[in-house]
Write a protein that holds these residues in place. Sequence first.
Motif, PDB file in Angstrom:
ATOM      1  N   PRO B  78       4.490   5.950   9.589  1.00 32.04           N
ATOM      2  CA  PRO B  78       4.792   7.253   8.993  1.00 32.04           C
ATOM      3  C   PRO B  78       5.844   7.082   7.894  1.00 32.04           C
ATOM      4  O   PRO B  78       6.525   6.056   7.829  1.00 32.04           O
ATOM      5  CB  PRO B  78       5.358   8.046  10.168  1.00 32.04           C
ATOM      6  CG  PRO B  78       5.908   7.026  11.109  1.00 32.04           C
ATOM      7  CD  PRO B  78       5.167   5.736  10.875  1.00 32.04           C
ATOM      8  N   ASP B  79       5.949   8.066   7.022  1.00 34.17           N
ATOM      9  CA  ASP B  79       7.063   8.133   6.061  1.00 34.17           C
ATOM     10  C   ASP B  79       7.134   6.984   5.069  1.00 34.17           C
ATOM     11  O   ASP B  79       8.218   6.617   4.636  1.00 34.17           O
ATOM     12  CB  ASP B  79       8.426   8.222   6.797  1.00 34.17           C
ATOM     13  CG  ASP B  79       8.443   9.389   7.772  1.00 34.17           C
ATOM     14  OD1 ASP B  79       7.837  10.437   7.443  1.00 34.17           O
ATOM     15  OD2 ASP B  79       9.031   9.251   8.856  1.00 34.17           O
ATOM     16  N   LEU B  80       5.996   6.391   4.715  1.00 32.09           N
ATOM     17  CA  LEU B  80       6.017   5.439   3.597  1.00 32.09           C
ATOM     18  C   LEU B  80       5.394   6.141   2.402  1.00 32.09           C
ATOM     19  O   LEU B  80       4.340   6.762   2.526  1.00 32.09           O
ATOM     20  CB  LEU B  80       5.198   4.186   3.913  1.00 32.09           C
ATOM     21  CG  LEU B  80       5.819   3.137   4.830  1.00 32.09           C
ATOM     22  CD1 LEU B  80       4.875   1.941   4.935  1.00 32.09           C
ATOM     23  CD2 LEU B  80       7.169   2.680   4.295  1.00 32.09           C
ATOM     24  N   ASP B  81       6.036   6.035   1.244  1.00 30.82           N
ATOM     25  CA  ASP B  81       5.364   6.619   0.086  1.00 30.82           C
ATOM     26  C   ASP B  81       4.208   5.706  -0.300  1.00 30.82           C
ATOM     27  O   ASP B  81       4.194   4.521   0.048  1.00 30.82           O
ATOM     28  CB  ASP B  81       6.340   6.845  -1.070  1.00 30.82           C
ATOM     29  CG  ASP B  81       6.780   5.558  -1.690  1.00 30.82           C
ATOM     30  OD1 ASP B  81       6.084   5.065  -2.592  1.00 30.82           O
ATOM     31  OD2 ASP B  81       7.814   5.021  -1.245  1.00 30.82           O
ATOM     32  N   PRO B  82       3.195   6.272  -0.991  1.00 25.84           N
ATOM     33  CA  PRO B  82       1.956   5.514  -1.224  1.00 25.84           C
ATOM     34  C   PRO B  82       2.177   4.156  -1.902  1.00 25.84           C
ATOM     35  O   PRO B  82       1.563   3.166  -1.509  1.00 25.84           O
ATOM     36  CB  PRO B  82       1.130   6.460  -2.101  1.00 25.84           C
ATOM     37  CG  PRO B  82       1.586   7.820  -1.696  1.00 25.84           C
ATOM     38  CD  PRO B  82       3.056   7.673  -1.417  1.00 25.84           C
ATOM     39  N   GLU B  83       3.040   4.081  -2.893  1.00 21.90           N
ATOM     40  CA  GLU B  83       3.240   2.798  -3.579  1.00 21.90           C
ATOM     41  C   GLU B  83       3.859   1.764  -2.658  1.00 21.90           C
ATOM     42  O   GLU B  83       3.474   0.597  -2.674  1.00 21.90           O
ATOM     43  CB  GLU B  83       4.116   2.979  -4.830  1.00 21.90           C
ATOM     44  CG  GLU B  83       3.412   3.759  -5.908  1.00 21.90           C
ATOM     45  CD  GLU B  83       3.987   3.496  -7.299  1.00 21.90           C
ATOM     46  OE1 GLU B  83       4.763   2.538  -7.479  1.00 21.90           O
ATOM     47  OE2 GLU B  83       3.640   4.269  -8.209  1.00 21.90           O
ATOM     48  N   THR B  84       4.833   2.195  -1.875  1.00 24.87           N
ATOM     49  CA  THR B  84       5.477   1.274  -0.934  1.00 24.87           C
ATOM     50  C   THR B  84       4.460   0.778   0.084  1.00 24.87           C
ATOM     51  O   THR B  84       4.463  -0.398   0.468  1.00 24.87           O
ATOM     52  CB  THR B  84       6.657   1.972  -0.223  1.00 24.87           C
ATOM     53  OG1 THR B  84       7.533   2.495  -1.226  1.00 24.87           O
ATOM     54  CG2 THR B  84       7.413   1.011   0.673  1.00 24.87           C
ATOM     55  N   ARG B  85       3.564   1.659   0.494  1.00 27.25           N
ATOM     56  CA  ARG B  85       2.568   1.265   1.489  1.00 27.25           C
ATOM     57  C   ARG B  85       1.639   0.188   0.918  1.00 27.25           C
ATOM     58  O   ARG B  85       1.341  -0.800   1.587  1.00 27.25           O
ATOM     59  CB  ARG B  85       1.770   2.490   1.958  1.00 27.25           C
ATOM     60  CG  ARG B  85       1.163   2.324   3.347  1.00 27.25           C
ATOM     61  CD  ARG B  85       0.353   3.546   3.769  1.00 27.25           C
ATOM     62  NE  ARG B  85       1.125   4.768   3.900  1.00 27.25           N
ATOM     63  CZ  ARG B  85       1.724   5.169   5.027  1.00 27.25           C
ATOM     64  NH1 ARG B  85       1.610   4.441   6.129  1.00 27.25           N
ATOM     65  NH2 ARG B  85       2.403   6.286   5.057  1.00 27.25           N
ATOM     66  N   VAL B  86       1.199   0.376  -0.315  1.00 25.06           N
ATOM     67  CA  VAL B  86       0.343  -0.648  -0.945  1.00 25.06           C
ATOM     68  C   VAL B  86       1.105  -1.966  -1.048  1.00 25.06           C
ATOM     69  O   VAL B  86       0.608  -3.038  -0.685  1.00 25.06           O
ATOM     70  CB  VAL B  86      -0.109  -0.209  -2.357  1.00 25.06           C
ATOM     71  CG1 VAL B  86      -0.781  -1.365  -3.100  1.00 25.06           C
ATOM     72  CG2 VAL B  86      -1.059   0.980  -2.266  1.00 25.06           C
ATOM     73  N   LEU B 190       1.639  -4.631 -11.815  1.00 18.08           N
ATOM     74  CA  LEU B 190       0.558  -4.255 -12.739  1.00 18.08           C
ATOM     75  C   LEU B 190      -0.486  -3.393 -12.027  1.00 18.08           C
ATOM     76  O   LEU B 190      -0.950  -2.376 -12.559  1.00 18.08           O
ATOM     77  CB  LEU B 190      -0.091  -5.530 -13.305  1.00 18.08           C
ATOM     78  CG  LEU B 190      -1.245  -5.344 -14.279  1.00 18.08           C
ATOM     79  CD1 LEU B 190      -0.782  -4.634 -15.554  1.00 18.08           C
ATOM     80  CD2 LEU B 190      -1.887  -6.696 -14.631  1.00 18.08           C
ATOM     81  N   LEU B 191      -0.836  -3.787 -10.802  1.00 18.78           N
ATOM     82  CA  LEU B 191      -1.841  -3.036 -10.052  1.00 18.78           C
ATOM     83  C   LEU B 191      -1.334  -1.642  -9.695  1.00 18.78           C
ATOM     84  O   LEU B 191      -2.091  -0.659  -9.768  1.00 18.78           O
ATOM     85  CB  LEU B 191      -2.238  -3.811  -8.786  1.00 18.78           C
ATOM     86  CG  LEU B 191      -2.958  -5.145  -9.040  1.00 18.78           C
ATOM     87  CD1 LEU B 191      -3.082  -5.945  -7.740  1.00 18.78           C
ATOM     88  CD2 LEU B 191      -4.339  -4.921  -9.654  1.00 18.78           C
ATOM     89  N   LEU B 192      -0.069  -1.537  -9.334  1.00 19.91           N
ATOM     90  CA  LEU B 192       0.481  -0.222  -8.991  1.00 19.91           C
ATOM     91  C   LEU B 192       0.531   0.681 -10.216  1.00 19.91           C
ATOM     92  O   LEU B 192       0.273   1.883 -10.115  1.00 19.91           O
ATOM     93  CB  LEU B 192       1.867  -0.368  -8.354  1.00 19.91           C
ATOM     94  CG  LEU B 192       1.857  -0.847  -6.899  1.00 19.91           C
ATOM     95  CD1 LEU B 192       3.274  -1.095  -6.404  1.00 19.91           C
ATOM     96  CD2 LEU B 192       1.158   0.177  -6.000  1.00 19.91           C
ATOM     97  N   ARG B 193       0.848   0.090 -11.375  1.00 20.66           N
ATOM     98  CA  ARG B 193       0.809   0.912 -12.597  1.00 20.66           C
ATOM     99  C   ARG B 193      -0.610   1.430 -12.835  1.00 20.66           C
ATOM    100  O   ARG B 193      -0.802   2.549 -13.305  1.00 20.66           O
ATOM    101  CB  ARG B 193       1.282   0.097 -13.814  1.00 20.66           C
ATOM    102  CG  ARG B 193       2.798  -0.042 -13.888  1.00 20.66           C
ATOM    103  CD  ARG B 193       3.287  -0.239 -15.341  1.00 20.66           C
ATOM    104  NE  ARG B 193       2.672  -1.380 -15.993  1.00 20.66           N
ATOM    105  CZ  ARG B 193       3.105  -2.644 -15.885  1.00 20.66           C
ATOM    106  NH1 ARG B 193       4.149  -2.937 -15.128  1.00 20.66           N
ATOM    107  NH2 ARG B 193       2.489  -3.609 -16.527  1.00 20.66           N
ATOM    108  N   GLY B 194      -1.598   0.611 -12.494  1.00 23.96           N
ATOM    109  CA  GLY B 194      -2.988   1.031 -12.656  1.00 23.96           C
ATOM    110  C   GLY B 194      -3.388   2.140 -11.705  1.00 23.96           C
ATOM    111  O   GLY B 194      -4.236   2.973 -12.020  1.00 23.96           O
ATOM    112  N   LEU B 195      -2.774   2.152 -10.534  1.00 27.34           N
ATOM    113  CA  LEU B 195      -3.098   3.161  -9.522  1.00 27.34           C
ATOM    114  C   LEU B 195      -2.432   4.505  -9.788  1.00 27.34           C
ATOM    115  O   LEU B 195      -2.987   5.566  -9.486  1.00 27.34           O
ATOM    116  CB  LEU B 195      -2.604   2.689  -8.143  1.00 27.34           C
ATOM    117  CG  LEU B 195      -3.495   1.767  -7.336  1.00 27.34           C
ATOM    118  CD1 LEU B 195      -2.750   1.306  -6.081  1.00 27.34           C
ATOM    119  CD2 LEU B 195      -4.778   2.492  -6.941  1.00 27.34           C
ATOM    120  N   ARG B 196      -1.234   4.428 -10.335  1.00 27.26           N
ATOM    121  CA  ARG B 196      -0.352   5.585 -10.471  1.00 27.26           C
ATOM    122  C   ARG B 196      -0.980   6.723 -11.285  1.00 27.26           C
ATOM    123  O   ARG B 196      -1.589   6.474 -12.324  1.00 27.26           O
ATOM    124  CB  ARG B 196       0.922   5.112 -11.181  1.00 27.26           C
ATOM    125  CG  ARG B 196       2.166   5.861 -10.874  1.00 27.26           C
ATOM    126  CD  ARG B 196       3.360   5.082 -11.463  1.00 27.26           C
ATOM    127  NE  ARG B 196       3.668   3.855 -10.720  1.00 27.26           N
ATOM    128  CZ  ARG B 196       4.364   2.813 -11.222  1.00 27.26           C
ATOM    129  NH1 ARG B 196       4.786   2.832 -12.474  1.00 27.26           N
ATOM    130  NH2 ARG B 196       4.606   1.762 -10.473  1.00 27.26           N
TER     131      ARG B 196
END
Lengths: 199, 199
Positions: B78-86, B190-196
């Motif tokens: 619980p309580d992980l923001d999406p980027e941190t979870r990835v 780079l991948l997270l920037r692509g997801l955001r």
Amino acid sequence: MSPTPQTLTAERILEATEEVLRRHGPAKATVVDVARALGVSHGSVYRHFRTKAALREAVTKRWLDRTTQVLAAIVAAPDLDPETRVREWLAALFAAKRRKAFDDPELFATYTVLTTETAETVVGEHIAELTGQLTEIVRTGVAAGAFTAEDPAVTAGALFRATDRFHDPHYAREWEQPDVEGDFEALVDLLLRGLRTRG
Amino acid sequence: MSPTPQTLTAERILEATEEVLRRHGPAKATVVDVARALGVSHGSVYRHFRTKAALREAVTKRWLDRTTQVLAAIVAAPDLDPETRVREWLAALFAAKRRKAFDDPELFATYTVLTTETAETVVGEHIAELTGQLTEIVRTGVAAGAFTAEDPAVTAGALFRATDRFHDPHYAREWEQPDVEGDFEALVDLLLRGLRTRG
């Protein structure tokens, strides 16, 4: 007719070496094998390549350079917008590897063995050249305001590794899968979104 | 003391199988080898695993499942923001593979052989489970408005393939390189920037 010593260039020797490799596999292609195939003394081959290792390195480098040259044309092509240039470069790398793998599978297998056995510098330099080209593309995109990348060389390295699946010979069997084109496009789309400057 | 038939569970057989593999390598671990190690008749092992292939598949699946379970905890945290979870999921996958490769290299080498020889379904199902977890993470991020992805399953597949370098055993030797952490971070950034989602 055997070539005279005058006509025996390094390039002719490397052509013959590749032919020996294609016919007889990675265990062959010593200086003596190649001299025999050319109908010349091994002394005249030794004048160009002092050792079996040097000959095998040179022929491997020649094989790898063929890909680098095709890709250099995309780096230099005028009038490509930055995203198209990244997409075309990655697609051309994938296409070049696939052609090598499928059009001449024996030679591809042979070179895959050679790249693991020759000095790591040959492959290392090849990868450095490729990521150098990608760095140039990223840097141009940053200069045009299209891409955001703190360090274009680091970003180019990330792009290259992110697409291993579509150029590392380890995955050659996957390149025949029916979904491979779609997988490639989805990955490149995600990477380009990551590169793109936010409005 | 030999176990009685009552205590001879599938799990005990698989533990013994892994021990046989660790000591004797991938060529060993037939039903007979494992029965001998347990001090039971091979008939009692056959009651749980009908063939050598079934035994080897089950022990490979058990090994792969250990990673899947660790990662499932990150999907469910619980309580992980999406980027941190990835980021944590990809880092945990990389860490789990590295631990397997370095803490017990013989067993890792053995399982690497087993994953290529056992029915492709075992590895295929493992990869499907992992990309299923990633799909769940992407979908949650899209629902939260943090990520943009037309088809979370396609994007999850792209993320998984993009990080092959950091989980495919083929690259295990690279995991010891001094730059590997930086390379991993640059790629994930780079991948997270692509997801955001763009503001």
